[in-house]
Design an enzyme around this catalytic site. Structure first.
Site, mmCIF file in Angstrom:
data_model
loop_
_atom_site.group_PDB
_atom_site.id
_atom_site.type_symbol
_atom_site.label_atom_id
_atom_site.label_comp_id
_atom_site.label_asym_id
_atom_site.label_seq_id
_atom_site.Cartn_x
_atom_site.Cartn_y
_atom_site.Cartn_z
ATOM 1 N N GLU A 197 31.422 -31.355 -12.061
ATOM 2 C CA GLU A 197 31.117 -30.095 -11.375
ATOM 3 C C GLU A 197 29.665 -29.944 -10.944
ATOM 4 O OE1 GLU A 197 32.554 -27.062 -14.035
ATOM 5 O OE2 GLU A 197 34.618 -27.414 -13.451
ATOM 6 N N GLU A 392 40.403 -30.877 -14.506
ATOM 7 C CA GLU A 392 40.407 -29.718 -15.412
ATOM 8 C C GLU A 392 41.283 -28.634 -14.827
ATOM 9 O OE1 GLU A 392 36.601 -28.041 -16.511
ATOM 10 O OE2 GLU A 392 35.796 -30.033 -16.922
HETATM 11 C C1 GAL Z 1 34.399 -26.029 -16.632
HETATM 12 C C2 GAL Z 1 33.584 -26.989 -17.471
HETATM 13 C C3 GAL Z 1 34.119 -27.167 -18.858
HETATM 14 C C4 GAL Z 1 34.627 -25.892 -19.481
HETATM 15 C C5 GAL Z 1 35.439 -25.055 -18.502
HETATM 16 C C6 GAL Z 1 35.852 -23.683 -19.010
HETATM 17 O O1 GAL Z 1 33.667 -25.561 -15.557
HETATM 18 O O2 GAL Z 1 33.542 -28.256 -16.861
HETATM 19 O O3 GAL Z 1 33.147 -27.803 -19.621
HETATM 20 O O4 GAL Z 1 33.636 -25.216 -20.089
HETATM 21 O O5 GAL Z 1 34.756 -24.873 -17.307
HETATM 22 O O6 GAL Z 1 34.854 -22.743 -18.868
#
Ligand code: GAL
Length: 510
Positions: A197, A392
């Site tokens: 990200e 994710e």
């Molecule tokens: C993403 C990040 C993760 C996790 C997730 C939930 O942006 O890559 O590390 O924290 O958000 O907030």
């Protein structure tokens, strides 16, 4: 009458486990064949899970230092122990295996592998030993790792030396770090992600200072950060392709954050606003690694700060990925700021005042299943139908951080279960109806972990950890049971037939 009641009660005792099991929703709306084609798994990151912050010569990351400043982390916690994955990885991998997980996304801590972090510095033997042991344990349990090199944990030494991503020196140092990682773990790891990200890194770490290192570098810092990061990525990808991937079995990409932006009304202006937002948030990095340059909208509106790529750099960037990595959580509406064709307002309610989806613990997150389908289809259309890995996707259940102990009630997470069912069904729709080439999907996150500024209060895990108990016990939540039964055990193996790209044709040999 008493007898009848007793008999009824006895029957209830017998069937209640079944009733409980059946209380989980049914499978996602996916064809069996689609489920087999997608490699499903779970994710985590080093800073959020490993702990053992000072073990084996590891040097601090910016988060270790930042967390020590009073008031920075909501519950005053730090990543010093986190989920203690460093000591509990065998137990965690056994748990994954019991759930049928076959793919695990994790990250390497730069400052554990290379405590001095700079080009030419020596790898830590303890760091190498730890990661090799983790990868071996995964393999022995039939789980394939997908490894991110940078998940927000800049070594503090590089921050002190030249302010991390603000300086071009990061390009050489990151490429060296990537070189060490490819060389040291290349026999165990085939799937790589350079950066997690970059939008978050450059806005929050090197823009507004909300995240570690907590310095405000403003607009100039933000765009500089993106520029240096993109060049570091492209150099690492070139190195990987030239030196480490001659058999073309490995894959490399970047994890790009996006929330879907839906026009608030069907007016031309609102459509333009939604498009502008996606261009600036997603196209900033996606256009650069695909087309080799920034989106026209960014060039037009950010010319005061946006650096310019040379022709050689553009060539290096073009198609510098094998898969396009996506991290997606939610959607919002966008409407144009009256009188400003380049400005947008982000809204969480539609034009009739209806909220976009059920809200999570995290203020920015709403359950909007259709967002993933729209985003995947958008990527397909704009970027020549790339292979896509959802790196994710997940949600924080309200109030989970206040639960006490490990009783059965602490493992109930209906919102998260519903979320995964909805998003996975919509992802399948994107594949089945819209021809999207989605080959990987990782649920975020495996266990509850250290959620950056929110500490241990906000939970994303499909496995609960009781952080109040020094043993840090784990318990599978309902969402974990649902994923295990309907997704992980139905998921395909990770060898994707037909996934090999024709690198020469894509111009990747340059
Ligand atoms: C993403 C990040 C993760 C996790 C997730 C939930 O942006 O890559 O590390 O924290 O958000 O907030």
């Amino acid at each position: 009458m008493g007898k009848v009641w007793a008999l009824g009660f006895a029957c209830w005792l017998l069937v209640s486990p079944l009733v409980l099991a059946q209380s989980l929703p049914g499978p996602p709306e996916c064809k069996a064949d689609t489920m087999k084609k997608i490699a499903f798994g779970v994710g985590s990151s080093a800073a959020q899970s490993e702990g053992a912050a000072a073990v084996g010569g590891r040097s601090p990351s910016v988060w270790d230092v930042f967390a020590k400043q009073p008031g920075k982390i909501q519950d005053g916690s730090s990543p010093a122990v986190a989920t203690d994955f460093f000591n509990k990885y065998k137990q965690d991998i056994a748990l994954m295996k019991s759930m049928g997980v076959k793919n695990f996304r994790m990250s390497i801590s730069w400052s554990r592998l290379l405590p001095q972090a700079v080009k030419g510095s020596s790898p830590s033997s303890d760091g190498v030993k730890f990661y090799r042991a983790v990868f071996k344990e995964l393999k022995d349990n039939g789980i394939e790792p997908a490894v991110t090199l940078y998940h927000w944990d800049m070594p503090q030494v590089l921050q002190d030396k030249y302010q991390g991503f603000i300086d071009r020196q990061i390009i050489e140092d990151f490429t060296y770090y990537a070189d060490v990682a490819f060389k040291t773990f290349g026999d165990q790891v085939k799937k790589w992600t350079t950066f997690n990200e970059p939008w978050v890194t450059c806005n929050l770490q090197y823009g507004n200072g909300d995240f570690a290192p907590g310095v405000q570098y403003g607009d100039s810092g933000k765009w500089k950060c993106g520029h240096n990061l993109l060049l570091a990525h492209a150099n690492a990808v070139r190195l990987f392709r030239q030196k480490y991937n001659s058999d073309k079995k490995g894959r490399i990409g970047m994890a790009l954050w996006s929330e879907w932006s839906e026009p608030w009304t069907d007016k031309f202006e609102d459509k333009r606003a939604a498009q502008n937002k996606i261009d600036i948030d997603f196209g900033w990095f996606a256009d650069a690694i695909h087309f080799g340059d920034y989106p026209a909208q960014a060039k037009k509106t950010q010319s005061a700060f946006l650096p310019v790529f040379t022709e050689e750099e553009k060539k290096l960037l073009r198609r510098s990925y094998d898969y396009m990595g996506l991290t997606i959580y939610t959607a919002k509406f966008a409407s144009e700021v009256p009188g400003n064709p380049n400005g947008w307002w982000v809204r969480t309610t539609d034009v009739n005042g209806k909220v976009v989806g059920q809200q999570a613990e995290s203020y920015w997150l709403y359950n909007v299943p259709w967002s993933i389908n729209r985003m995947l289809t958008y990527m397909k259309n704009r970027y020549d139908n790339p292979y896509i890995w959802v790196l994710e996707n997940g949600i924080s259940e309200k109030g989970e951080g206040n639960r006490v102990g490990m009783g059965p009630d602490t493992l109930r997470d209906p919102l998260r279960t519903d979320y995964f069912r909805g998003y996975i069904s919509e992802a399948c729709k994107a594949v089945e109806s819209n021809g999207v080439r989605l080959t990987h999907y990782f649920a975020w996150s495996f266990t509850d972990n250290w959620e950056w500024r929110e500490g241990f209060k906000t939970r994303f895990g499909v496995v609960r950890i009781d952080f109040a108990n020094p043993q840090l016990p784990r318990g599978i939540k309902d969402s974990g049971r649902w994923l295990s039964e309907h997704v992980f055990k139905k998921s395909g193996q990770t060898k994707q037939v037909g996934e090999v790209l024709n690198f020469d044709e894509l111009g990747a040999a340059c």
